[in-house]
Each structure stands twice: as structure tokens, then as C-alpha cells.
Write a protein that holds these residues in place. Structure first.
Motif, PDB file in Angstrom:
ATOM      1  N   PRO B 551     125.236 112.498  43.820  1.00  0.00           N
ATOM      2  CA  PRO B 551     125.462 113.619  42.890  1.00  0.00           C
ATOM      3  C   PRO B 551     126.954 113.852  42.610  1.00  0.00           C
ATOM      4  CG  PRO B 551     124.563 114.383  44.998  1.00  0.00           C
ATOM      5  CD  PRO B 551     124.483 112.908  45.003  1.00  0.00           C
ATOM      6  N   THR B 552     127.809 113.387  43.499  1.00  0.00           N
ATOM      7  CA  THR B 552     129.246 113.576  43.260  1.00  0.00           C
ATOM      8  C   THR B 552     129.703 112.809  42.027  1.00  0.00           C
ATOM      9  OG1 THR B 552     129.725 111.767  44.784  1.00  0.00           O
ATOM     10  CG2 THR B 552     129.788 113.987  45.695  1.00  0.00           C
ATOM     11  N   PHE B 553     128.959 111.739  41.698  1.00  0.00           N
ATOM     12  CA  PHE B 553     129.316 110.972  40.501  1.00  0.00           C
ATOM     13  C   PHE B 553     129.189 111.838  39.251  1.00  0.00           C
ATOM     14  CE2 PHE B 553     127.957 108.357  36.873  1.00  0.00           C
ATOM     15  CZ  PHE B 553     129.040 107.501  36.772  1.00  0.00           C
ATOM     16  N   ALA B 554     128.020 112.532  39.125  1.00  0.00           N
ATOM     17  CA  ALA B 554     127.809 113.391  37.959  1.00  0.00           C
ATOM     18  C   ALA B 554     128.871 114.496  37.917  1.00  0.00           C
ATOM     19  CB  ALA B 554     126.404 113.995  37.992  1.00  0.00           C
ATOM     20  N   ASP B 555     129.206 115.021  39.092  1.00  0.00           N
ATOM     21  CA  ASP B 555     130.227 116.074  39.146  1.00  0.00           C
ATOM     22  C   ASP B 555     131.554 115.561  38.608  1.00  0.00           C
ATOM     23  OD1 ASP B 555     128.324 117.664  40.257  1.00  0.00           O
ATOM     24  OD2 ASP B 555     129.006 117.367  42.328  1.00  0.00           O
ATOM     25  N   GLU B 556     131.936 114.351  39.061  1.00  0.00           N
ATOM     26  CA  GLU B 556     133.214 113.787  38.613  1.00  0.00           C
ATOM     27  C   GLU B 556     133.207 113.529  37.121  1.00  0.00           C
ATOM     28  OE1 GLU B 556     135.194 110.674  40.865  1.00  0.00           O
ATOM     29  OE2 GLU B 556     133.930 111.159  42.611  1.00  0.00           O
ATOM     30  N   VAL B 557     132.053 113.025  36.606  1.00  0.00           N
ATOM     31  CA  VAL B 557     131.954 112.730  35.174  1.00  0.00           C
ATOM     32  C   VAL B 557     132.067 114.031  34.369  1.00  0.00           C
ATOM     33  CG1 VAL B 557     130.422 111.888  33.354  1.00  0.00           C
ATOM     34  CG2 VAL B 557     130.651 110.607  35.503  1.00  0.00           C
ATOM     35  N   ARG B 558     131.371 115.072  34.872  1.00  0.00           N
ATOM     36  CA  ARG B 558     131.376 116.360  34.193  1.00  0.00           C
ATOM     37  C   ARG B 558     132.804 116.892  34.043  1.00  0.00           C
ATOM     38  NH1 ARG B 558     127.108 118.229  37.248  1.00  0.00           N
ATOM     39  NH2 ARG B 558     125.342 117.761  35.894  1.00  0.00           N
ATOM     40  N   ILE B 563     134.530 113.698  28.341  1.00  0.00           N
ATOM     41  CA  ILE B 563     133.067 113.766  28.348  1.00  0.00           C
ATOM     42  C   ILE B 563     132.619 115.190  28.053  1.00  0.00           C
ATOM     43  CG2 ILE B 563     131.009 113.551  29.840  1.00  0.00           C
ATOM     44  CD1 ILE B 563     132.204 110.858  29.046  1.00  0.00           C
ATOM     45  N   GLY B 564     131.591 115.301  27.215  1.00  0.00           N
ATOM     46  CA  GLY B 564     131.038 116.609  26.866  1.00  0.00           C
ATOM     47  C   GLY B 564     129.824 116.914  27.715  1.00  0.00           C
ATOM     48  N   ASP B 565     128.632 116.843  27.109  1.00  0.00           N
ATOM     49  CA  ASP B 565     127.407 117.188  27.819  1.00  0.00           C
ATOM     50  C   ASP B 565     127.051 116.143  28.867  1.00  0.00           C
ATOM     51  OD1 ASP B 565     126.896 119.485  26.245  1.00  0.00           O
ATOM     52  OD2 ASP B 565     126.300 118.134  24.609  1.00  0.00           O
ATOM     53  N   VAL B 566     126.633 116.638  30.025  1.00  0.00           N
ATOM     54  CA  VAL B 566     126.131 115.754  31.075  1.00  0.00           C
ATOM     55  C   VAL B 566     124.860 116.385  31.623  1.00  0.00           C
ATOM     56  CG1 VAL B 566     126.559 114.779  33.369  1.00  0.00           C
ATOM     57  CG2 VAL B 566     128.454 114.981  31.728  1.00  0.00           C
ATOM     58  N   SER B 567     123.832 115.552  31.802  1.00  0.00           N
ATOM     59  CA  SER B 567     122.643 116.072  32.451  1.00  0.00           C
ATOM     60  C   SER B 567     122.010 114.950  33.260  1.00  0.00           C
ATOM     61  CB  SER B 567     121.652 116.615  31.415  1.00  0.00           C
ATOM     62  OG  SER B 567     120.671 117.400  32.058  1.00  0.00           O
ATOM     63  N   THR B 568     121.238 115.331  34.289  1.00  0.00           N
ATOM     64  CA  THR B 568     120.700 114.312  35.191  1.00  0.00           C
ATOM     65  C   THR B 568     119.190 114.399  35.276  1.00  0.00           C
ATOM     66  OG1 THR B 568     120.816 115.746  37.102  1.00  0.00           O
ATOM     67  CG2 THR B 568     122.778 114.440  36.615  1.00  0.00           C
ATOM     68  N   VAL B 569     118.601 113.316  35.729  1.00  0.00           N
ATOM     69  CA  VAL B 569     117.163 113.272  36.000  1.00  0.00           C
ATOM     70  C   VAL B 569     116.987 112.749  37.417  1.00  0.00           C
ATOM     71  CG1 VAL B 569     114.959 112.227  35.383  1.00  0.00           C
ATOM     72  CG2 VAL B 569     116.575 112.878  33.579  1.00  0.00           C
ATOM     73  N   LYS B 570     116.297 113.498  38.263  1.00  0.00           N
ATOM     74  CA  LYS B 570     116.004 113.060  39.619  1.00  0.00           C
ATOM     75  C   LYS B 570     114.537 112.679  39.702  1.00  0.00           C
ATOM     76  CE  LYS B 570     119.380 115.930  42.135  1.00  0.00           C
ATOM     77  NZ  LYS B 570     120.248 116.373  41.016  1.00  0.00           N
ATOM     78  N   SER B 669     114.806 116.087  50.132  1.00  0.00           N
ATOM     79  CA  SER B 669     116.092 115.992  50.813  1.00  0.00           C
ATOM     80  C   SER B 669     117.039 115.030  50.102  1.00  0.00           C
ATOM     81  CB  SER B 669     115.878 115.526  52.251  1.00  0.00           C
ATOM     82  OG  SER B 669     115.355 114.205  52.243  1.00  0.00           O
ATOM     83  N   ASP B 670     116.491 114.113  49.316  1.00  0.00           N
ATOM     84  CA  ASP B 670     117.325 113.122  48.633  1.00  0.00           C
ATOM     85  C   ASP B 670     117.997 113.764  47.420  1.00  0.00           C
ATOM     86  OD1 ASP B 670     118.450 111.047  47.266  1.00  0.00           O
ATOM     87  OD2 ASP B 670     116.585 109.924  46.964  1.00  0.00           O
ATOM     88  N   PRO B 671     119.319 113.946  47.458  1.00  0.00           N
ATOM     89  CA  PRO B 671     119.989 114.658  46.372  1.00  0.00           C
ATOM     90  C   PRO B 671     120.430 113.744  45.237  1.00  0.00           C
ATOM     91  CG  PRO B 671     121.561 114.193  48.096  1.00  0.00           C
ATOM     92  CD  PRO B 671     120.276 113.547  48.514  1.00  0.00           C
ATOM     93  N   THR B 672     120.126 112.435  45.325  1.00  0.00           N
ATOM     94  CA  THR B 672     120.714 111.511  44.348  1.00  0.00           C
ATOM     95  C   THR B 672     120.011 111.606  43.005  1.00  0.00           C
ATOM     96  OG1 THR B 672     119.280 109.717  45.098  1.00  0.00           O
ATOM     97  CG2 THR B 672     121.447 109.908  46.138  1.00  0.00           C
ATOM     98  N   ASP B 673     120.763 111.201  41.974  1.00  0.00           N
ATOM     99  CA  ASP B 673     120.251 111.238  40.601  1.00  0.00           C
ATOM    100  C   ASP B 673     119.658 109.888  40.225  1.00  0.00           C
ATOM    101  OD1 ASP B 673     121.098 113.877  40.069  1.00  0.00           O
ATOM    102  OD2 ASP B 673     123.163 113.142  39.795  1.00  0.00           O
TER     103      ASP B 673
END
Lengths: 268, 852
Positions: B551-558, B563-570, B669-673
Motif C-alpha cells: 500500500p505504500t506504493f499507492a501512497d507514494e504515487v498519490r 499524478i492526479g486521481d489514484v484509486s486501488t482495488v484489493k 490482514s493482507d493490506p496489499t493492492d
């Protein structure tokens, strides 16, 4: 059987009837000849000399019958003359060409162009109709048939109305006449026939042999026929008698009776 | 009669050898499949025994229960138990030693910055055991020590060797958090083995491991050793009675057995694939065997009639043929089992080459393997020979004397057409039942339906053989004169023989075409769905099969200005209404800015409001649900509850159930995207935005950033790889069929000896004879290919249509591949003809035309 005596008899008869000796015919008038031909099958105790130093000539435009008892070498002579089998020793010529020097491909092409065949049975390809069977040697060569010649042959053989029939739809006699037409259609130097009427009744046999005689007389064809039937042989101009792989007698303008006489003589 | 049968086998040895080859290949696959999996199980058992530790029992979280006892369902999540459980366990009667440990995801990065492994064997992280007697892992002599403080790592010897990593090196390790650097302080092995099935391992000091795996204050499991005199079972019982909560205790033996079973199950797909190919090989082989026996019986008509004439009964003649089949089946099956063992060896080597390190050890050939292999070979051979054997009994004694009587009477084409149509209909019915009706055992219906369908086509095929061969062979007389014409005629004269030879090829071609159609349709569907649903600029995914993007990857990208909009799918696995299924989680506020899923109006707004669930339209219909209803969802880490259906989603590609990130965070428990989607900021050039996001990804070697066309290309290349594998194995079926063509031609030539002799006598040169046979083979092969393409397209169409609900929206015909396949089939015909045509051209003319 003594080979000396019949040979003397032959010389005697040739001299008596004023025929030319074989050896004196110029080679250019010969469709085929064999010189000192020997053919040995097997080895050691199983060795069989099918031909034993035989020499014979076959003139153009002549209908020759080869006769002789079983095992006399008549079929082997026919096969070696036709380039279907190789001599162990000696030489065979079709026209001016010596067959012993030819490779398989050249030999095959020579058979296609200069030799015609009529076998006792299984003469025709079952999937091809009569016309296609007659034209087979030309089709294989990729040659165009001489239409005029083709029609003359077909007419002479009496098959004009059966050309689109498959072999299975033809009688035995018709099948053999198709084979005869096929043998002639490429205007070969020489036609070899191996017991061509062997499986036919007397009527069909007569029709076939008549046609073969016509081919020799009218089309100047050369035919060499192996047979053991005196009536069939009587259609020929000349008969060569074999025994033990060599020529033992010869007869010109035979009749069934004279042939039977000769055969009796040979048997004695 | 037995002697006659044995003599019959020897008299026909060349053709029967070719026939037997089909059986050999089929049986070899069956045997290889058994030998391979048995050996793997045995070797892992042995390995686990050599790495046996002082552990007698494990205390671990109870497996995730879906609430449906008939549907035991394994969560991919790592569960955990509270740290204080250790105190309770240690105090239980009979416990000598107890140690808690954690396991989680950890992937090593090589010196070049590339992630190691991840496409196959697991990439695991463990806490380092400070009790050597409780750990299967030991430091290799002279290779450092265990980790003692944060920042230290021990890695497995295989990873170290393959990537030239040594004690003292600094290494990046990827976890569910941000990538971090560690110093290698030791290199470890499992007993004598450098690797456990190719898994890569990173081991940390316990506290460090708990931090990295987000398990502070928790253990994944507790290893326990018993006091002397206490059996593991007693120990387990003692501990069980002292603890409570969702915790279970298993003996070490049970745990090992589970591990071995899990590994075997993981390789189960190989087993199924091998058996499926065995089935194909055996099925194709059956055609060839049946055909060979039919021809041999036909050729031996006179001999069989003679046997009848001298007093053999029809039954005896039948038995003679069956005994011949039996002998061939016996020999071929035995050879097949031998080849199968070699194949299993090759497979193990191939697995090692792909990084799944198999432990060394002997091959295990169980009696069951031999019995099943022999049974398959024998049954197929005998069943295939049954019809020809019965036909042999019908040869009348008169056939010995009379050519005409020897010719078999033709059965009416009507009967054949009717029988074929019925079989074909039954096959199609079973196929459609399996594909379109929701009944149990659908896959069996499809498999058997396809099988029956093939048989039906092969029954009908002789009716089509003559006209189709006429069309396919049409150019031959024009191209090759009389040799071409005879080639064409020969394919048409025995339609049944031509058809059954071609049918064997049809099966292989049909399967290859089916796989090609299926693959092409998937590719088209993916391409369409990506185009439709993903309007954004970039997507990021993990290259590791087992885990998503930190999830830190999405945070860094955000945080990037470009970069504008960022959204994830788990993605996770949960139990919905008692049934295990995958669910996806999104942020309803932002997901619509980067994706374009076809949801019902206001679905995301309602999802955000209710914290409910979006359900796929097809499931709404199947279950009779409507928006506003509730469904029960149980999560691995939480008992969940009732979720209101907030809306529907049309595309099943995305997922059947969509929940919110908030609900996900509680349940998993798995927080990954699974996916990170991103758009560039307004006014930023695409290339600049790409450079920025690529810069972030550089720190995450297991993340790949792709634009729309790259996603499509990537998916396509993955599908292509699968296609190549399947097609390669199916080509085996085609090779068997080619052997069948060779066999049939060789037999036909024996029948046509006289004919070929005559052709040679009247002037056909050898090359023309070869050409005649060669083009006959090509026409037969093309006939098989044409039927195969037809059948394959039909099967492909049916399956693709049946899977329309699963997101396989488009039926696509890979015309190029199909054309190449047909050309290949023609070429295979040429290859098949090499031996028979050579043989025919070498026929002794004199012998061929000699009279009997």
C-alpha cells in the motif's frame, strides 16, 4: 532331355525349308535381340539357370510365340527382353539400345516409350476407366495421344462403346483387349505378351489373338508372346521353342497341328 | 489357434509396431503422471523426515470457517494468535519447550534490482528460531549466524547460490510494507537440501519479523516440544484443554502430512494435464488400432477363410484376432510404462529448470501405476480390435477359393448415416447439457460429450470422404498428371479407410483449433474489457502471484505532483452466504475517476453510505436477489455480518462482489493492492507522468506499471504462453495420427502391390510412384484437418458461448493460426508418406506382377 538332337533337327529343318539363318539378319531390322543371355537365380545347391547362354532375334513386324515346358525359361526370357529383369550375363537390346547399361529411370522410360505389355491378369488399374487405362503410358509420360492412332487402335480392338467403363465393369476378354490397346497406343518398338489369353475362354481368346495378329499385319507392330497353348501360338508368324534356358527349335508359319507335332517331337 | 495368433503378430510386425506406438505414448503419459506425483510425495516425505526437529506439536489459529461444513475452504490469508497464548501453552502439562514464530510475505531483490522468484514457488519470510531443536532450518557451516537485531536477514542457500549473494551483502527485501534494506548475516539450508521446493526464504529476528509482517504482539504459530514420556498426541490433547479461542493444536506428523499434501495438490494441475493428454493419446490411438486391425483382417481374408474351411469356428477366428490384440497391448503397455518412468524423470528435470526445486530421490513406481497402465493399454487395444475381430468371423469359408466371395458386403450407407447422426446428436446433447445447464458434474458431461461427438463425426466421416476427397484432390490431376489422378482416386476408393485414418488426425487438429479459438476469444474479451473498463492512464500490478502491491506504493504515487486521481482495488477470499468466493474492495469515493465499470445508477454513492456490497447482475438473477436485500459475508479475520446490496455491477470480469476498503480492512490482514489505477494530473504530459510513476516503481521491483495497451499485450502474452504449452502437448496427438497415416498407407501399398508393379512396368518412374503416394497422404491429412477445423470451431464456439457469463464475451476465430495448422497438417501428410512412398517406389516390379 538331350539338347543336341533337337538342335540338329532345327538346323536340318531351317536348311530344308530355305529359311535365312538368324545370325544373318542385319541388326537394324531387329526390334529386340538377346545375345548369350544367362540368368541364374539362387546360389549353391539352390542355383537355377533360368537362361543358359541363349541368343535369339526378333524382327520388326513379326509375331513371335515363345513356347516350352514349365521351367524352360520362357517367362524369364520375356522379362529380361522387356527390361523387367536383369541378365546375370550376356546382353539384351531393344532396337539399338543395350538394356544392361541403363539405370532404373532410363529403363523405366524405355519401357514406357518402346515396350508394350500384356500380362495374363491384373493388366488394368481398377480406379481408371478403359480409356484412361489405354492412355496410361502416355499420361505417365505426360504426352498427348495421337488421336487418330488412338481411335484406330480402339476401333480395331472393338472397344469404342466401352471406353468409360471401369475394369470391374468389363468382361475378362474386354479387359485383355483394353490391355492390348494400351500396349499399342504408344507405338512401341515391341510388345511383350505373357500368356495373354491364359484366363480367357476360346471365343474371347480368339478375339484377342485376332487383334494381335491384325496389329502385326496392319500396323506393322512387333509382338513377342509367351504361351503354352498351341492354338494361341498358331496365330504367330514364328515359334521359338525353349528348353532348359535355351532355344531348341524354331518353326515358321505354324498351325496348331504342326505345333503339336513339334511338341511331341520335343517331348520324345 | 493361439499359435496362429502369435504367428500373426510376428508376420505383421512392422505395421503392428507402428500401431503399438500409439498405445505406448498413451500409457506412458498415464504412467508418468502417477510416477511423477508419487515420487514427489515420497521425496517430500523423506525430506521432511530428514529435517525433522524436536517439534512434537504446533499451536496455530483455527482455519477460516466459511460457516458451511460441506465447503471447507482454505483462506490464503495468514492467520495469527495473540502473543500471550505462548505463556498458556508453555505452562500446559507435558510441555518441555515452546517458541512462538511468525510467517509472512518477503521477496528478495537481486543485485540488479530485480525481484527474485514470485512466478512460481512461494516467496516467504519467517522469524528466526532461537531454539535450534525446534527449527528445520540451520545455518550452513561457515556461512554466518542467525539474525540477532533489526536490519539483519538470513536467506536460503539456493537463493544465495543462484543470485551470488554472500554473508555481508546488503539486500533489499519486499514485504507488505515499503521495501527495506537488510544485511545478510547468514545462509541457511534444510537438512541436506538447499531449498524447499524452490521457495525463497528471508528470516528475521522475531521482533523485526513481527513488525515487517504487521503482526506486532501476535504469532503465526507456536512450536512445542514434549517432555520425555509424553506422546505428541497426549501433548496436543493437553494443550488443547488449556487454551481457548479460535486456536487449534496439531501434531508435527499431521502438519508434515498437510504440507506434503499441499505440495502434491499444488502439482495436481500437472497430474490432471498429464492424464488429459494420456486420454487424448489413447483415444487417437484407438482409431489407429481399430483401423490397422480392420485392414489386416481384410488382407488376410483368404487365410481366415482357409482356417474356416479346415474347420475353425467363427468364434475361434474372432478369438485369434483378439489374442493378437492382447499380445500387442501387453507389449506396448509394458514399453509404455517404461517410457512413462523416463518421462517422469524428464518432468522432474523440467520442473527444476523452471525453479521448482524438487528434492532428490528415487522414482516411486507403485504397483497401482503398473496395474492402471497395463489395464489402460490392454483395454484400449482389445476394445479397438473387437469390431475387426467380429468382422473376421464373418469371412465365409468359400472366400478361400473364390475372389468374389472374399469381397466384404457393403453395409448400407443409410445405417451408417443414422447411427452417426444419433451418436453425433447424443454427443452434442451431452456437451450442451454440461455447458449450458446448471447441473452437477458439468465438466464430465462436456468431456464425455466431446468424446461421443468425435466418435459420431468419425462414423459419419466415410460418407463425406468421397466428396471431400474429390474437392481436396481436385488440383492433383491438373498438377501432377496421372500420378496426381491416381493419388486422388486412391483416397476415394476406400472411403471408410480414408475417413478413419483422417479421423485420428481430426481429433488432434480439433483440439488444437479449440485451444486456439478459446485463447483468441479470451484475448479479444480481455482487450475489449480493458478498453471498456479502464479509461485511466496507468495501472500497477504485482508480478508476484501470491501477493499484491504494497500500500505504500499507492501512497507514494498519490503524493506525486504529476499524478492526479489514484484509486486501488484489493482482492480477497471470503464466504458469501456460506460459499467461498473472491471479493474485491474499492474506495467508492474515487474508484469512478479511474475505472469505468458498468454499475447501476448511484451504486458507488449507495455503497459508501451503507458500507454494503455491489453484486454481479448474473448472481442477482441466479439468486433472486434485489437491491436492498442483505447477504451474509464471513471474512478470514472477522466474523463479518449482513451486508446490504447497494447496487449491481454488470461486468463479471471485475468481481462478483464489491465491498468498501473500510470493510476490507476489518475483514482481511493482507493490506496489499491488487491493482493501483492512476491518472496524470491536469496539464501534465503523459511522458512526464509516466517518468514520475516509473520512478516510484523503481523502488518496488515486484510492481509493474502499465498503460492500457501494455496491459492488453501483457495479458495476451501470458495467454499465448499457456496456448503454446497446450498446443505443444496436443501436437503429440497429431504425431500419433501421422503415424496412423503412415500405417494405413503402408498397408494399402501392400494391397496394391500388383497395381504399383503394373504402373512401374508400363513406365512409371520411381519419383512418380512416390508422388502418387505422397499426395494421397496429403489429401487424407487435409481431410482430417478440414474435419478437425470444423469440429474445433464448433467446440470452441460452444464453450465460449457457455462462458459468456464468466466474462468471455467475444467469440474470435484465429484465422491465421487455423490456416497455418491446415498447412502443417498437409506437411504432416508429406512426412507420413516418406516411408510408404519410398517402400512403394522400391517394389520389385517382377515380384509385384508375378502370378501366384
Amino acid at each position: 532331355m538331350s539338347t543336341n538332337l533337337p538342335y540338329l533337327h532345327l538346323v536340318h529343318r531351317i536348311a530344308h525349308e530355305g529359311n535365312i539363318m538368324l545370325e544373318t539378319i542385319p541388326a537394324t531390322q531387329l526390334a529386340a535381340r538377346i545375345r548369350s543371355g544367362t540368368k541364374v537365380y539362387g546360389e549353391g545347391d539352390a542355383e537355377i539357370r533360368a537362361l543358359d547362354g541363349i541368343s535369339a532375334d526378333f524382327r520388326r513386324g513379326e509375331f513371335t510365340a515363345i513356347m516350352g515346358p514349365s521351367g524352360s525359361g520362357k517367362s524369364t526370357l520375356l522379362h529380361t527382353l522387356a527390361g523387367l529383369d536383369e541378365l546375370t550375363d550376356g546382353s539384351v537390346y531393344i532396337g539399338e539400345t543395350e538394356l544392361g547399361t541403363l539405370k532404373d529411370k532410363d529403363l523405366t522410360i524405355l519401357r514406357r516409350e518402346q515396350v508394350g505389355f500384356i500380362f495374363q491378369a491384373f493388366n488394368l488399374i481398377p480406379t481408371l476407366n478403359a480409356e484412361e487405362n489405354i492412355l496410361l503410358p502416355l499420361s505417365i509420360a505426360g504426352d498427348k495421344p495421337d488421336r487418330e492412332w488412338y481411335e484406330r487402335v480402339v476401333e480395331a480392338v472393338g472397344l469404342s462403346d466401352r471406353l468409360d467403363h471401369r475394369p470391374s465393369e468389363l468382361s475378362g476378354g474386354q479387359q485383355q483387349r483394353v490391355a492390348a490397346a494400351r500396349a499399342l497406343v504408344s507405338k512401341p518398338e515391341i510388345v511383350f505378351a505373357d500368356e495373354p489369353s491364359g484366363n480367357l475362354d476360346s471365343v474371347a481368346s480368339g478375339e484377342l489373338l485376332d487383334f494381335m495378329r491384325t496389329a502385326v499385319r496392319e500396323f506393322d507392330q512387333t509382338i513377342v508372346m509367351v504361351t503354352h497353348d498351341p492354338i494361341a501360338a498358331s496365330y504367330a508368324n514364328r515359334i521359338v521353342f525353349l528348353a532348359d534356358g535355351d532355344v531348341v527349335a524354331e518353326m515358321v508359319d505354324p498351325t496348331p497341328e504342326s505345333i503339336l507335332d513339334e511338341m511331341k517331337h520335343m517331348g520324345s | 489357434m493361439l499359435r496362429a495368433a502369435i504367428k500373426g503378430v510376428f508376420a505383421n510386425k512392422v505395421r503392428l509396431t507402428l500401431t503399438a506406438l500409439a498405445i505406448v505414448i498413451g500409457v506412458a503419459f498415464v504412467a508418468a503422471s502417477f510416477v511423477f506425483t508419487d515420487s514427489i510425495s515420497a521425496r517430500f516425505d523423506a525430506l521432511l523426515e530428514t529435517t525433522a526437529t524436536g517439534v512434537d506439536a504446533y499451536v496455530r489459529p483455527a482455519p477460516f470457517d466459511t460457516g458451511n461444513s460441506n465447503d471447507p475452504f482454505q483462506s490464503t490469508e495468514y492467520g495469527s494468535i495473540p502473543e500471550d497464548t505462548l505463556t498458556v501453552v508453555a505452562a500446559a502439562p507435558g510441555v518441555r519447550l515452546a517458541e512462538g514464530g511468525v510467517v509472512g510475505f518477503a521477496q528478495l531483490v537481486d543485485k540488479g534490482g530485480k525481484a527474485i522468484g514470485g512466478q512460481g514457488p512461494p516467496t516467504l519470510g519467517y522469524s528466526w528460531s532461537t531454539e535450534p531443536s525446534l527449527s528445520p532450518v540451520t545455518i550452513k557451516d561457515g556461512n554466518g549466524r542467525g539474525p540477532e537485531v533489526a536490519g539483519e536477514v538470513v536467506i536460503d542457500a539456493n537463493s544465495a547460490r543462484m543470485n551470488d549473494l554472500r554473508v555481508g551483502d546488503t539486500i533489499t527485501v519486499l514485504t507488505i510494507g515499503a521495501p527495506e534494506q537488510f544485511t545478510i548475516v547468514g545462509i541457511a539450508s534444510f537438512g541436506d537440501s538447499d531449498s524447499l521446493a524452490g521457495a525463497t526464504l528471508a528470516m528475521f529476528e522475531l521482533g523485526e519479523a513481527q513488525r515487517l509482517f504487521d503482526l506486532e504482539g501476535r504469532y503465526s504459530a507456536i512450536s512445542v516440544a514434549a517432555e520425555s514420556g509424553i506422546t505428541p498426541e497426549e501433548l496436543a490433547a493437553n494443550i488443547t484443554s488449556t487454551i481457548d479461542g479460535d486456536i487449534e493444536v496439531v501434531t508435527a506428523e499431521q502438519s508434515n502430512a498437510e504440507q506434503t499434501e499441499a505440495i502434491s495438490e499444488g502439482l495436481g494441475f500437472l497430474n490432471i494435464a498429464l492424464l488429459a493428454f494420456a486420454a487424448v493419446a489413447v483415444f487417437v490411438g484407438a482409431f489407429i488400432i481399430s483401423n490397422t486391425f480392420r485392414i489386416i483382417v481384410a488382407q488376410r481374408t483368404r487365410e481366415l477363410a482357409l482356417l474356416r474351411a479346415i474347420g475353425a469356428t467363427g468364434k475361434q477366428v474372432t478369438w485369434m484376432v483378439i489374442v493378437e490384440a492382447l499380445i500387442i497391448g501387453l507389449v506396448a503397455s509394458a514399453v509404455g510404462i517404461g517410457v512413462g518412468v523416463l518421462l517422469a524423470l524428464g518432468l522432474a528435470a523440467a520442473m527444476n529448470a523452471f525453479g521448482f526445486n524438487m528434492p532428490d530421490g528415487p522414482l516411486t513406481v507403485l504397483p497401482r501405476t503398473v496395474i492402471v497402465g497395463m489395464a489402460v493399454g490392454l483395454i484400449v487395444t482389445i476394445v479397438s480390435a473387437l469390431l475387426p475381430a467380429r468382422k473376421a468371423a464373418r469371412v465365409p469359408p468359400i472366400a478361400a477359393m473364390n475372389e468374389e466371395a472374399a469381397r466384404p458386403k457393403r453395409r448400407s450407407l443409410h445405417t451408417r448415416a443414422i447411427a452417426g447422426s444419433i451418436t453425433l446428436g447424443a454427443g452434442v446433447a451431452a456437451l450442451f447439457l454440461g455447458l449450458f445447464a446448471s447441473i452437477g458434474g458439468g465438466l464430465w458431461f462436456v468431456g464425455i460429450g466431446a468424446l461421443v461427438f468425435f466418435v459420431g463425426v468419425s462414423i459419419i466421416a466415410p460418407l463425406a470422404a468421397d466428396p471431400i476427397a474429390a474437392v481436396l484432390g481436385w488440383p492433383l490431376p491438373r498438377m501432377f498428371g496421372v500420378a496426381g489422378q491416381l493419388a486422388q482416386d486412391n483416397t476415394r476408393r476406400k472411403p471408410r479407410r480414408t475417413a478413419s485414418t483422417a479421423s485420428a488426425l481430426m481429433i488432434g487438429v480439433a483440439l488444437v483449433v479449440f485451444v486456439a479459438v478459446f485463447g483468441a476469444s479470451i484475448k479479444t474479451s480481455i482487450s475489449e474489457s480493458v478498453t471498456d473498463t479502464f479509461p485511466g492512464d496507468f495501472s500497477a500490478q504485482s508480478t508476484n502471484f501470491a501477493v499484491g502491491v504494497s500500500p505504500t506504493f499507492a501512497d507514494e504515487v498519490r503524493a506525486l505532483p504529476e499524478i492526479g486521481d489514484v484509486s486501488t482495488v484489493k482482492i480477497g477470499t471470503a464466504a458469501v452466504e456460506g460459499e467461498g468466493t473472491s471479493v474485491v474492495a474499492v474506495d467508492p469515493e474515487t474508484i469512478d475517476t479511474v475505472t469505468n465499470f458498468d454499475v447501476s445508477p448511484d451504486a458507488y454513492e449507495r455503497l459508501a453510505e451503507t458500507d454494503g456490497v455491489l453484486v454481479a447482475e448474473s448472481l442477482m438473477q441466479d439468486n433472486g436477489w434485489s437491491v436492498g436485500d442483505s447477504v451474509a459475508i464471513v471474512f478470514p479475520q472477522d466474523s463479518g455480518g449482513e451486508f446490504e446490496i447497494a447496487g449491481t455491477i454488470a461486468s463479471a470480469n471485475f468481481g462478483n462482489y464489491v465491498i468498501t476498503d473500510t470493510a476490507y480492512a476489518v475483514g482481511f490482514s493482507d493490506p496489499t493492492d491488487g491493482w493501483v489505477f492512476a491518472n496524470r494530473a491536469d496539464g501534465v504530459a503523459l511522458a512526464d507522468a509516466r517518468a514520475a510513476i516509473d520512478g516510484v516503481a523503481a523502488d518496488y521491483p515486484n510492481v509493474k506499471v502499465q498503460n492500457k495497451s501494455e496491459i492488453i499485450a501483457d495479458a495476451e502474452s501470458q495467454i499465448d504462453q499457456m496456448l503454446v504449452l497446450f498446443t505443444g502437448l496436443l501436437f503429440l496427438a497429431i504425431i500419433i495420427a501421422v503415424l496412423g497415416i503412415t500405417n494405413t498407407l503402408a498397408l494399402s501399398i501392400i494391397e496394391r502391390t500388383r497395381e504399383i508393379g503394373l504402373l512401374r512396368a508400363v513406365g512409371m518412374v520411381r519419383s512418380q510412384v512416390r508422388r502418387m503416394i505422397r499426395w494421397e497422404a496429403v489429401v487424407i491429412a487435409l481431410f482430417g484437418a478440414v474435419m478437425g477445423v470444423g469440429v474445433g470451431l464448433f467446440l470452441g464456439w460452444a464453450v465460449v458461448r457457455a462462458l459468456a457469463d464468466e466474462g468471455l464475451g467475444s467469440f474470435s476465430i484465429p484465422a491465421g493460426q487455423v490456416s497455418v495448422l491446415v498447412l502443417l497438417a498437409a506437411f504432416a501428410g508429406l512426412i507420413a508418406a516418406i516411408y510408404p512412398s519410398w517402400k512403394a517406389s522400391r517394389l520389385n516390379v517382377l515380384e509385384a506382377i508375378a502370378y501366384e
